[in-house]
Write a protein that holds these residues in place. Structure first.
Motif, short mmCIF file in Angstrom:
data_model
loop_
_atom_site.label_atom_id
_atom_site.label_comp_id
_atom_site.label_asym_id
_atom_site.label_seq_id
_atom_site.Cartn_x
_atom_site.Cartn_y
_atom_site.Cartn_z
N LEU B 117 14.14 -6.98 -9.92
CA LEU B 117 12.95 -6.47 -10.76
C LEU B 117 11.69 -7.28 -9.95
O LEU B 117 11.82 -8.33 -9.68
CB LEU B 117 12.99 -7.20 -12.13
N LEU B 119 8.26 -9.50 -9.80
CA LEU B 119 7.68 -10.42 -10.56
C LEU B 119 6.66 -9.63 -11.34
O LEU B 119 5.69 -8.79 -10.97
CB LEU B 119 7.09 -11.66 -9.59
N GLU B 120 6.13 -10.39 -12.37
CA GLU B 120 5.11 -9.75 -13.15
C GLU B 120 3.63 -10.01 -12.78
O GLU B 120 2.90 -9.14 -12.68
CB GLU B 120 5.11 -10.29 -14.61
N THR B 121 3.45 -11.36 -12.45
CA THR B 121 2.18 -11.86 -12.24
C THR B 121 2.16 -12.56 -10.85
O THR B 121 2.75 -13.78 -10.89
CB THR B 121 1.28 -12.44 -13.21
N VAL B 383 10.30 -10.49 -5.72
CA VAL B 383 11.48 -10.04 -6.76
C VAL B 383 12.07 -11.11 -7.19
O VAL B 383 12.11 -12.36 -6.65
CB VAL B 383 11.86 -8.76 -5.99
N LYS B 384 12.81 -10.93 -8.10
CA LYS B 384 14.14 -11.76 -8.77
C LYS B 384 15.32 -10.57 -9.03
O LYS B 384 14.98 -9.71 -9.28
CB LYS B 384 13.44 -12.48 -9.86
#
Lengths: 431, 431
Positions: B117, B119-121, B383-384
């Motif tokens: 997924l 990262l968001e920010t 990503v993670k």
């Protein structure tokens, strides 16, 4: 354990209050002294600190091969078989994480690529006392092995009763034969700097107490580390059809770890919350670690009742839990709602302890909300990437203008000239 | 610049002496005060520090869209074209780094998998002063975009002359429209904690001075960071057929960065070393940043003459350089000798500045020997991973014994019971 009913805003406030941690200036200063001493005097400092903190006079830090083998042989066949079964699943899952390098030769005269190389030397920290878990040896060592790490060094605090047999059995099963009895910040320092007896490593992995965690953080950059671990947590998302007995058991398995552990249920069903509440009491009644678990539930546990599925997932994603159980009908269909979680357990039978030991995914997971940006420990933690390029003279000529324009825009004239010198008339032919 | 002839042991000693750095207790305490102030008072602290350190009274930290657009429009078409060309190559290279998740359904009743997924920010730090490089904006932002990061926030110190147009053009080309004028440790703190105007991010990337680097290190764990950057270096490996003029130009392109930069030639040919030595002098004569480059060469530069190819690679691997050029016949055939390097430039035409700007691999690379364990910045940094499992009741039954044996071996009774409760007679049917 409290049942709280409310919307996202109300409940998130409760969580934020409960998540606050203290400053730790004192620990940091103590650890800095230890790091400095180990860096300067090596083994001498290790001997001093081991006597001071562990109460043990160490003659030889390294465990002999015979001692490791003896530990393995004294472990019951049931435990050895269970470790072997876990190893098999962990290996088959982590094999799928292996990354290959690539090469790209699409452009004329240009080869670009990336190597993926294993780290050379890795140190695994195995904590002492009651937190000495054979399963953690497997979870830390096997991804390193799969990544191709040649040298794995394990350290663990000395103990008057010796290193537990189960730990030695797990090490032997993973093929680890280099184990040193040294723990705490001094052990981490030894791995980071190297001493006369302990080899310097490239990366340190494995959980530990606040001294170990602080040492790892301070040494980050000198060595690589896995992650900064904090108190661990489980969030269970459940609907009215979920089984309260299962959920209570899973919440307790988290809570028995330590009094800081967070066990949180988020459900749309008040009836389920009530059921879980009474099941918790019933199951606590004869649990050996009931005192710890009860304290953890009291201080950091929540049974949240929320209006809808969206709020369930919003709250969960705000927590970014280490462990997430989804006990909602058709659990797999909700996977795409998960934005931040370390490891997800889908359905009524993927109980979290199954993941701790046997399913195969790693149990070293990002805690305390760091699943927003950290990942479970994996093969990728034990490799690094190296890029490479090769250009012909003609291929370079096509990029010459762009490179020199940008170099001069940035005021780096020597950068521009390094390209131009290759096209001066007297430099000779192609190579 | 010195020519040193010797074997591995002699030369490594020289390197170790030259690589030592000072303690930086004072910086750390200053930075801690700044972090605390920003955490507690947010924008108020930012305004105070920006006045104090940058000498600027900030009214609004955020740059308007019009200001960004104006910067883009005031950039010359040549620079815009060069940035576009760089973007194209950087994107095509980094696209190949994209990782997919996987799912494994090989075992009956068991589904295991891994999500990848974005990262968001993400926050990108762009340093101020002369180190404000448009190319770095591309190198930091494009991998984040390719990873799928939705929100990219850029910060850069305010300047009485405004943010340079080239930086704004690079940001515009990358589609970055959220830029704040705040720098130093206070800027990093703002990204880590969030303030009234600056959003909290999940990861901070980008180079900076010692205050920025220290702030990043101290905040690691609160947010993710890319790496701890130190002085940068190039190692050139060359044989007697290499071109001394090319090599001197490449060594100078490293040396002009700053006086701490390390430029090192390791060759088997004394004749080549002599040729490079005199070329360095010749090329320094009219270099704008000759003073910086000369100081860097004097303090941290080496021309090493070694007996054989093996010593060349052994020394290089011991240095674990950020940049490695291999100007030896059939360079590609030596790639497997590279154990530790950030980015490798093969042959006479893959000059290092080509990699800085245009070839496509990232120019944000591990420095100061950290290529032993860190990687070039890449899509993977943005990503993670999240693991997931699903088990049927029957599949769980097959693992029951191993899980409960290990849980009890570790003294975690509630873990064992969480599995067993699912097989009690009165818990109801399959789900």
């Amino acid at each position: 354990m409290k049942i709280l009913t409310g919307d996202y805003a109300t409940l998130i406030e409760h969580l934020e209050r409960s998540g606050q941690q203290d400053e730790q200036e004192t620990v940091e200063n103590q650890v800095k002294d230890i790091l400095r001493a180990v860096k300067e005097t090596g083994d001498e400092a290790l001997i001093t600190y081991t006597k001071k903190f562990d109460g043990v006079d160490v003659v030889d830090f390294r465990l002999s091969k015979e001692a490791i083998q003896a530990g393995y042989e004294q472990t019951t066949p049931e435990v050895v078989a269970a470790l072997q079964a876990a190893k098999k699943n962990i290996e088959s899952f982590h094999q799928k994480q292996k990354q290959n390098g690539f090469v790209d030769a699409e452009k004329s005269g240009v080869i670009r690529g990336q190597l993926v190389l294993p780290l050379e030397t890795v140190g695994i920290y195995v904590p002492g006392g009651t937190a000495r878990y054979p399963s953690s040896v497997l979870m830390n060592a096997l991804p390193a092995k799969i990544a191709g790490v040649k040298k794995i060094v394990m350290i663990t605090p000395p103990d008057v009763n010796g290193v537990p047999d189960g730990i030695l059995a797990a090490a032997a099963i993973c093929g680890i034969d280099e184990i040193y009895q040294v723990g705490g910040a001094q052990g981490i320092a030894a791995l980071a700097y190297g001493t006369e007896t302990i080899p310097k490593v490239d990366k340190i992995v494995g959980p530990g107490n606040v001294y170990v965690a602080t040492a790892k953080k301070l040494l980050f950059g000198e060595v690589a580390i896995d992650m900064i671990a904090g108190p661990s947590e489980i969030v269970v998302l459940a609907d009215q059809f979920a089984n309260p007995r299962f959920i209570a058991a899973d919440l307790l398995s988290q809570a028995e770890h330590d009094t800081l552990a967070r066990s949180i249920l988020i459900t749309t069903s008040e009836e389920l919350a009530l059921g879980v509440q009474s099941e918790l009491e019933a199951q606590l009644s004869d649990l050996p670690r009931a005192k710890i678990a009860r304290q953890a539930l009291e201080d950091h546990g929540y049974l949240f009742v929320v209006p809808d599925l969206k709020t369930q997932f919003d709250l969960m994603n705000a927590i970014a839990p280490e462990h997430l159980e989804i006990q909602i009908a058709e659990p797999m269909s909700h996977l795409s709602r998960v934005k931040h979680a370390g490891s997800v357990f889908l359905g009524n039978y993927a109980s979290e302890p199954l993941g701790d030991y046997l399913a195969g995914p790693n149990h070293v997971l990002p805690t305390s909300g760091t699943a927003r940006f950290f990942s479970p420990l994996g093969v990728e933690d034990f490799v690094k990437r190296t890029a490479f390029i090769s250009y012909t003279k003609e291929a370079l000529r096509l990029e010459q203008e762009a490179v020199t324009v940008l170099a001069r825009e940035e005021g780096l004239e020597a950068h521009a000239r390094a390209i131009e010198v290759r096209f001066e008339e007297d430099v000779g032919g192609e190579q």
